[in-house]
Design a protein around this motif. Structure first.
Motif, PDB file in Angstrom:
ATOM      1  N   GLN A 127      58.874 -49.287 143.707  1.00 41.74           N
ATOM      2  CA  GLN A 127      59.313 -48.379 144.550  1.00 41.74           C
ATOM      3  C   GLN A 127      58.924 -48.660 146.001  1.00 41.74           C
ATOM      4  N   HIS A 180      68.873 -39.393 140.110  1.00 43.07           N
ATOM      5  CA  HIS A 180      68.205 -39.359 141.349  1.00 43.07           C
ATOM      6  C   HIS A 180      67.015 -38.206 140.923  1.00 43.07           C
ATOM      7  N   GLN A 181      65.926 -38.602 141.655  1.00 38.63           N
ATOM      8  CA  GLN A 181      64.951 -37.615 141.676  1.00 38.63           C
ATOM      9  C   GLN A 181      64.642 -36.949 143.153  1.00 38.63           C
ATOM     10  N   MET A 183      62.754 -35.420 146.005  1.00 41.10           N
ATOM     11  CA  MET A 183      61.298 -35.581 146.595  1.00 41.10           C
ATOM     12  C   MET A 183      60.914 -34.296 147.290  1.00 41.10           C
ATOM     13  N   ARG A 196      65.219 -42.609 149.212  1.00 40.85           N
ATOM     14  CA  ARG A 196      64.007 -42.881 150.133  1.00 40.85           C
ATOM     15  C   ARG A 196      63.180 -44.181 149.502  1.00 40.85           C
ATOM     16  N   TYR A 197      63.167 -44.062 148.039  1.00 41.49           N
ATOM     17  CA  TYR A 197      62.665 -45.241 147.171  1.00 41.49           C
ATOM     18  C   TYR A 197      63.665 -45.717 145.974  1.00 41.49           C
ATOM     19  N   GLY A 199      65.650 -46.787 142.711  1.00 40.91           N
ATOM     20  CA  GLY A 199      65.354 -46.442 141.360  1.00 40.91           C
ATOM     21  C   GLY A 199      65.735 -47.865 140.522  1.00 40.91           C
ATOM     22  N   ARG A 209      64.294 -43.331 138.068  1.00 40.24           N
ATOM     23  CA  ARG A 209      65.244 -42.771 138.714  1.00 40.24           C
ATOM     24  C   ARG A 209      64.784 -43.029 140.243  1.00 40.24           C
ATOM     25  N   ARG A 211      64.445 -42.163 144.125  1.00 36.11           N
ATOM     26  CA  ARG A 211      63.955 -40.868 144.732  1.00 36.11           C
ATOM     27  C   ARG A 211      64.581 -40.691 146.067  1.00 36.11           C
ATOM     28  N   SER A 213      66.089 -37.544 149.157  1.00 34.67           N
ATOM     29  CA  SER A 213      65.939 -36.323 149.989  1.00 34.67           C
ATOM     30  C   SER A 213      67.369 -35.684 150.130  1.00 34.67           C
TER      31      SER A 213
END
Length: 215
Positions: A127, A180-181, A183, A196-197, A199, A209, A211, A213
């Motif tokens: 990531q 998606h997660q 942040m 942002r990162y 998965g 997943r 990451r 925003s």
């Protein structure tokens, strides 16, 4: 009371004659050439062919240049009570194929488990590296840029292992909590978010997943 002697047939000379015709000089050489253990060869020499592994029979059939059916007939005791019926060649071939398929399935499962456990160990690095690559591509002045070509072997390995990124760093897309997660902040399904990162998926299954925003 006099004890009865157990007759053990010996097919060693029969086997030696076949070996000599093929230029095989010893049982050890036959074992090495065929990939069959010397213990399995001892079963053959003693007429215990019914106790031998199916795989061993097919390997010996190939090394001795004789069909499995001929192998069964030539190295089976005659004139004795049949303790265990010997299956015909087609039955043995089907069993051998079944065992091969089972071993191949087990190999695939073990390989996939190894790959997945290795990728889970590398989760944080993967990531972070995805973010570094995206930043370096946008800004050629960053010190990380010369390192990108050095990571080409890793990219090839991920391709071979069928590891795919869920989304690119910086990409804006509709929020899906399954993929998606968040942040920070809050978002509902369908709201626009920025990656942002990255998965990753492994062989079509979620690995971890992306990451994101809220935009």
């Amino acid at each position: 009371m006099q004890s009865q002697l157990t007759f053990v047939p010996d097919y060693s000379e029969v086997l030696k004659q076949r070996m000599q015709a093929l230029g095989i000089v010893s049982f050890r050489q036959l074992s090495h050439h065929s990939g069959v253990s010397e213990r399995q060869l001892k079963h053959l020499r003693q007429g215990k062919i019914a106790q031998m592994r199916v795989e061993a029979l097919f390997k010996l059939s190939d090394s001795l240049k004789m069909p499995v059916e001929a192998l069964l007939q030539q190295f089976s005791p005659l004139g004795q009570e049949q303790a265990a019926p010997i299956p015909p060649e087609e039955t043995l071939r089907q069993e051998y194929q079944r065992l091969e398929q089972k071993l191949e399935q087990q190999r695939k499962v073990l390989l996939e488990e190894f790959q997945r456990s290795s990728l889970q160990v590398l989760e944080s690095w993967l990531q972070q590296w995805s973010a570094v690559v995206a930043a370096a591509q946008k800004n050629p002045q960053l010190p990380a840029l010369p390192l990108l070509p050095l990571m080409k072997p890793l990219d090839l390995l991920l391709q071979e292992w069928q590891v795919d990124a869920i989304a690119s760093v910086g990409e804006e897309l509709a929020y899906d909590p399954q993929w998606h997660q968040l942040m920070e902040g809050t978002a509902r399904s369908g709201d626009k978010v920025r990656v942002r990162y990255a998965g990753y998926c492994h062989r079509g299954k979620m690995l971890f997943r992306a990451r994101v925003s809220p935009v």
